[in-house]
Design an enzyme around this catalytic site. Structure first.
Site, PDB file in Angstrom:
ATOM      1  N   GLU A 130     -52.393 -12.253 -59.659  1.00 33.60           N
ATOM      2  CA  GLU A 130     -51.476 -13.362 -59.946  1.00 33.60           C
ATOM      3  C   GLU A 130     -50.482 -13.029 -61.049  1.00 33.60           C
ATOM      4  OE1 GLU A 130     -51.561 -16.924 -58.304  1.00 33.60           O
ATOM      5  OE2 GLU A 130     -49.487 -16.409 -59.200  1.00 33.60           O
ATOM      6  N   LYS A 206     -41.515  -7.438 -57.567  1.00 30.23           N
ATOM      7  CA  LYS A 206     -41.995  -8.732 -57.467  1.00 30.23           C
ATOM      8  C   LYS A 206     -41.678  -9.281 -56.131  1.00 30.23           C
ATOM      9  CE  LYS A 206     -42.164  -9.649 -62.342  1.00 30.23           C
ATOM     10  NZ  LYS A 206     -41.111 -10.034 -63.480  1.00 30.23           N
ATOM     11  N   GLY A 303     -44.427 -12.474 -71.120  1.00 25.73           N
ATOM     12  CA  GLY A 303     -44.968 -13.025 -72.613  1.00 25.73           C
ATOM     13  C   GLY A 303     -46.477 -13.049 -72.522  1.00 25.73           C
TER      14      GLY A 303
HETATM   15  P1  NAP Z   1     -47.857  -2.954 -73.267  1.00 23.74           P
HETATM   16  O1  NAP Z   1     -47.541  -3.983 -74.198  1.00 23.74           O
HETATM   17  O2  NAP Z   1     -47.077  -1.823 -73.370  1.00 23.74           O
HETATM   18  O3  NAP Z   1     -49.485  -2.582 -73.296  1.00 23.74           O
HETATM   19  C1  NAP Z   1     -50.097  -1.646 -72.575  1.00 23.74           C
HETATM   20  C2  NAP Z   1     -51.182  -1.217 -73.242  1.00 23.74           C
HETATM   21  O4  NAP Z   1     -51.970  -0.239 -72.741  1.00 23.74           O
HETATM   22  C3  NAP Z   1     -50.968  -0.725 -74.509  1.00 23.74           C
HETATM   23  O5  NAP Z   1     -51.921  -1.240 -75.680  1.00 23.74           O
HETATM   24  C4  NAP Z   1     -51.260   0.888 -74.522  1.00 23.74           C
HETATM   25  O6  NAP Z   1     -51.581   1.655 -75.377  1.00 23.74           O
HETATM   26  C5  NAP Z   1     -52.395   0.784 -73.369  1.00 23.74           C
HETATM   27  N1  NAP Z   1     -52.627   1.958 -72.759  1.00 23.74           N
HETATM   28  C6  NAP Z   1     -51.789   2.692 -72.080  1.00 23.74           C
HETATM   29  N2  NAP Z   1     -52.473   3.630 -71.331  1.00 23.74           N
HETATM   30  C7  NAP Z   1     -53.721   3.600 -71.521  1.00 23.74           C
HETATM   31  C8  NAP Z   1     -54.877   4.227 -71.305  1.00 23.74           C
HETATM   32  N3  NAP Z   1     -54.650   5.498 -70.547  1.00 23.74           N
HETATM   33  N4  NAP Z   1     -56.064   3.964 -71.679  1.00 23.74           N
HETATM   34  C9  NAP Z   1     -56.191   2.641 -72.335  1.00 23.74           C
HETATM   35  N5  NAP Z   1     -55.106   2.066 -72.676  1.00 23.74           N
HETATM   36  C10 NAP Z   1     -54.034   2.553 -72.265  1.00 23.74           C
HETATM   37  O7  NAP Z   1     -47.658  -3.708 -71.794  1.00 23.74           O
HETATM   38  P2  NAP Z   1     -47.626  -4.918 -71.224  1.00 23.74           P
HETATM   39  O8  NAP Z   1     -46.315  -5.667 -71.491  1.00 23.74           O
HETATM   40  O9  NAP Z   1     -48.922  -5.740 -71.783  1.00 23.74           O
HETATM   41  O10 NAP Z   1     -47.738  -4.754 -69.731  1.00 23.74           O
HETATM   42  C11 NAP Z   1     -48.888  -4.540 -69.180  1.00 23.74           C
HETATM   43  C12 NAP Z   1     -48.710  -4.521 -67.742  1.00 23.74           C
HETATM   44  O11 NAP Z   1     -48.662  -6.028 -67.166  1.00 23.74           O
HETATM   45  C13 NAP Z   1     -47.627  -3.829 -66.916  1.00 23.74           C
HETATM   46  O12 NAP Z   1     -48.316  -3.482 -65.679  1.00 23.74           O
HETATM   47  C14 NAP Z   1     -46.643  -4.988 -66.882  1.00 23.74           C
HETATM   48  O13 NAP Z   1     -45.685  -4.610 -65.887  1.00 23.74           O
HETATM   49  C15 NAP Z   1     -47.402  -6.095 -66.608  1.00 23.74           C
HETATM   50  N6  NAP Z   1     -46.899  -7.433 -66.803  1.00 23.74           N
HETATM   51  C16 NAP Z   1     -46.290  -7.519 -68.173  1.00 23.74           C
HETATM   52  C17 NAP Z   1     -45.828  -8.798 -68.554  1.00 23.74           C
HETATM   53  C18 NAP Z   1     -45.236  -9.191 -70.004  1.00 23.74           C
HETATM   54  O14 NAP Z   1     -44.626  -9.999 -70.191  1.00 23.74           O
HETATM   55  N7  NAP Z   1     -45.261  -8.111 -70.825  1.00 23.74           N
HETATM   56  C19 NAP Z   1     -45.648 -10.007 -67.636  1.00 23.74           C
HETATM   57  C20 NAP Z   1     -46.434  -9.672 -66.493  1.00 23.74           C
HETATM   58  C21 NAP Z   1     -47.073  -8.319 -65.850  1.00 23.74           C
HETATM   59  P3  NAP Z   1     -50.715   2.176 -76.555  1.00 23.74           P
HETATM   60  O15 NAP Z   1     -49.815   0.818 -76.720  1.00 23.74           O
HETATM   61  O16 NAP Z   1     -51.373   2.471 -77.704  1.00 23.74           O
HETATM   62  O17 NAP Z   1     -49.739   3.101 -75.761  1.00 23.74           O
HETATM   63  N1  HSE Z   2     -40.462  -7.647 -67.787  1.00 22.76           N
HETATM   64  C1  HSE Z   2     -41.367  -8.618 -66.852  1.00 22.76           C
HETATM   65  C2  HSE Z   2     -40.185 -10.031 -66.929  1.00 22.76           C
HETATM   66  C3  HSE Z   2     -42.445  -9.198 -67.452  1.00 22.76           C
HETATM   67  O1  HSE Z   2     -39.131  -9.917 -67.973  1.00 22.76           O
HETATM   68  O2  HSE Z   2     -40.076 -10.595 -66.180  1.00 22.76           O
HETATM   69  C4  HSE Z   2     -43.100 -10.120 -66.680  1.00 22.76           C
HETATM   70  O3  HSE Z   2     -43.452  -9.538 -65.126  1.00 22.76           O
END
Ligand code: NAP
Ligand code: HSE
Length: 436
Positions: A130, A206, A303
């Site tokens: 989701e 998406k 977020g």
């Molecule tokens: P992020 O803040 O960069 O977090 C990723 C985390 O994974 C970091 O803590 C990183 O550690 C850790 N990591 C990376 N490689 C790893 C490994 N091999 N083993 C264990 N931990 C590992 O990214 P995020 O924004 O949370 O996004 C995560 C996913 O959700 C992505 O696929 C993104 O597209 C998706 N997403 C994000 C959002 C959003 O609003 N941010 C919304 C929807 C979907 P380090 O920081 O130490 O490198």
């Molecule tokens: N980078 C993405 C955005 C995170 O700004 O919409 C949520 O999927």
């Protein structure tokens, strides 16, 4: 009878921390909903030196993903580390181990989701995603379940929070592109590589996921026309406002004579349309089904907590399936694998749209009639024209809106017009959608 459900989290960044925070903060109400608790058995991240979500037991935190994937006490693996590899191998290994998986990884799903869906179906485990589209909005659930009675006719989505945040701040506060992007990064909205956001790549990931489950067709990313907001100039945002339109990065899909349109690009949306009022990090998807008519899904698109909300919602769904022995009840891609049909996706040249043009011309007699003549020769009918400024012999903007035209004709006409001696800069073209 299980007395608790074990959760393993891979990645404790923006989303992973939100997931842990919600599981810990709302554990009591989740337990009332499920009858049994959800327990974070293990969470792994690369850098364990960073502050952990409040209440997360440091002893449950490590750095080795295998401590989650191979852990007999983990029922559901949450992949929120992002990227293609090793995320894909981790998910496949978890599935092989009989674990259910929740992921927010739209890049991975858009590239190779069908392989993951097949693996999960064959192993009889759930794969939920989701959070991969529109952060906290339950749009996947809506398409897979709530709207499953319908033939979907069209979808218009504002599906990238970062781009919408940037466009909103540029429009309402006159801020500079790069300053707003920095703000979006600081707020945890942007992808690790923010070009994914501003070049429309994240939105096309998406859209491909939405199209896959809404129309029951595999989607090859290269067939999704993709253009981001990086080329949008403040001048066009202003002129659009004067014409009573807003510029939004839209992900569009429509069924047309048995073929599909799937495209992402900046679009002029009428100020009277609900989609034009979706601002900041908010996302929205306007879905039309043959039975239900128009529907609108709205909420925060990125977020920590909004995205965490979607992930935890999936965990709860799976926990219910585990309790009732009904895992795999809903096909991951919404349609039964053997009943999915590969639909033709129209080339951008074949789409029919209305257009906004901004010509930069030397102000002199005969310019407008020459341009209108070339447009007419290419079957493009002009709906309205405004000349911005008056500077005999100097550069002025000529802004036009057209009626519906075929994109191939538009491209040929603009190529011809841009070679004229009185054209002082490349013509700006932005597609216009009434969103019906
Ligand atoms: P992020 O803040 O960069 O977090 C990723 C985390 O994974 C970091 O803590 C990183 O550690 C850790 N990591 C990376 N490689 C790893 C490994 N091999 N083993 C264990 N931990 C590992 O990214 P995020 O924004 O949370 O996004 C995560 C996913 O959700 C992505 O696929 C993104 O597209 C998706 N997403 C994000 C959002 C959003 O609003 N941010 C919304 C929807 C979907 P380090 O920081 O130490 O490198
Ligand atoms: N980078 C993405 C955005 C995170 O700004 O919409 C949520 O999927």
């Amino acid at each position: 009878m299980k007395t608790k459900i074990g959760i393993g989290i891979i990645g404790l960044g923006t989303v992973g921390s939100g997931v842990a925070e919600i599981l810990l903060r709302n554990g009591d109400i989740i337990k009332r909903r499920l009858g049994i608790p959800l327990e974070i058995v293990r969470a792994v991240t690369k850098d364990t030196g960073r502050p952990l979500p409040e209440g997360l037991n440091p002893a449950a935190v490590g750095t080795d993903a295998m401590q989650v994937i191979e852990n007999p006490d983990v029922d559901i693996v949450v992949e929120v580390m992002g990227g293609i590899e090793p995320a894909k191998s981790y998910i496949l290994r978890s599935i092989e181990n009989g674990k259910h998986v929740v992921t927010a990884n739209k890049a991975l799903l858009s590239l190779t989701g069908d392989d993951l869906f097949r693996a999960a179906s064959q192993r009889g485990v759930d794969l939920y995603f989701e959070a991969s589209v529109c952060g906290g909005i339950p749009i996947i659930k809506a398409l897979r379940e709530g709207l499953s009675a319908n033939r979907i006719e069209s979808m218009y989505g504002i599906v990238n929070g970062t781009s919408n945040f940037i466009m909103t701040k540029m429009t309402q506060e006159g801020k500079e592109f790069k300053d707003v992007l920095k703000e979006a990064q600081e707020l945890g909205y942007a992808e690790a590589d923010p070009t994914f956001d501003v070049e429309g790549i994240d939105a096309s990931h998406k859209l491909s996921i939405l199209v896959n489950i809404a129309f029951g067709t595999p989607v090859n990313l290269k067939d999704v026309y993709t253009e981001g907001i990086s080329g949008i100039q403040p001048l066009d945002i202003r002129y659009a406002e004067e014409l009573k339109y807003r510029v939004k990065l839209l992900a569009i899909s429509k069924m047309k004579d048995g073929s599909l349109e799937a495209r992402v690009h900046p679009t002029l949306v009428p100020c009277s349309h609900l989609m034009s009022t979706v601002d900041g990090v908010f996302n929205a998807v306007y879905v039309t089904g043959d039975a239900v008519g128009h529907t609108l899904f709205y909420g925060r698109g990125a977020g920590s907590l909004p995205t965490g909300s979607a992930v935890v919602g999936d965990i709860i769904d799976i926990a219910r399936n585990i309790q009732s022995g009904s895992c795999g009840r809903i096909p991951p891609a919404s349609f039964k694998e053997e009943h999915r049909i590969a639909l033709n996706i129209l080339s951008i040249d074949d789409i029919v749209s209305m257009y906004y043009f901004r010509f930069t011309v030397i102000d002199m007699p005969g310019v407008l009639s020459k341009i209108a003549g070339i447009l007419g020769d290419h079957k493009i009918s002009v709906a309205s024209v405004i000349q911005k400024g008056r500077k005999e012999g100097g550069e002025v903007s000529l802004v036009m809106l057209t009626h519906e035209a075929v994109e191939r004709n538009v491209k040929s006409a603009l190529q011809e017009i841009d070679s004229l001696s009185f054209i002082a800069a490349k013509t700006v073209m932005i597609r216009v959608e009434e969103g019906k």
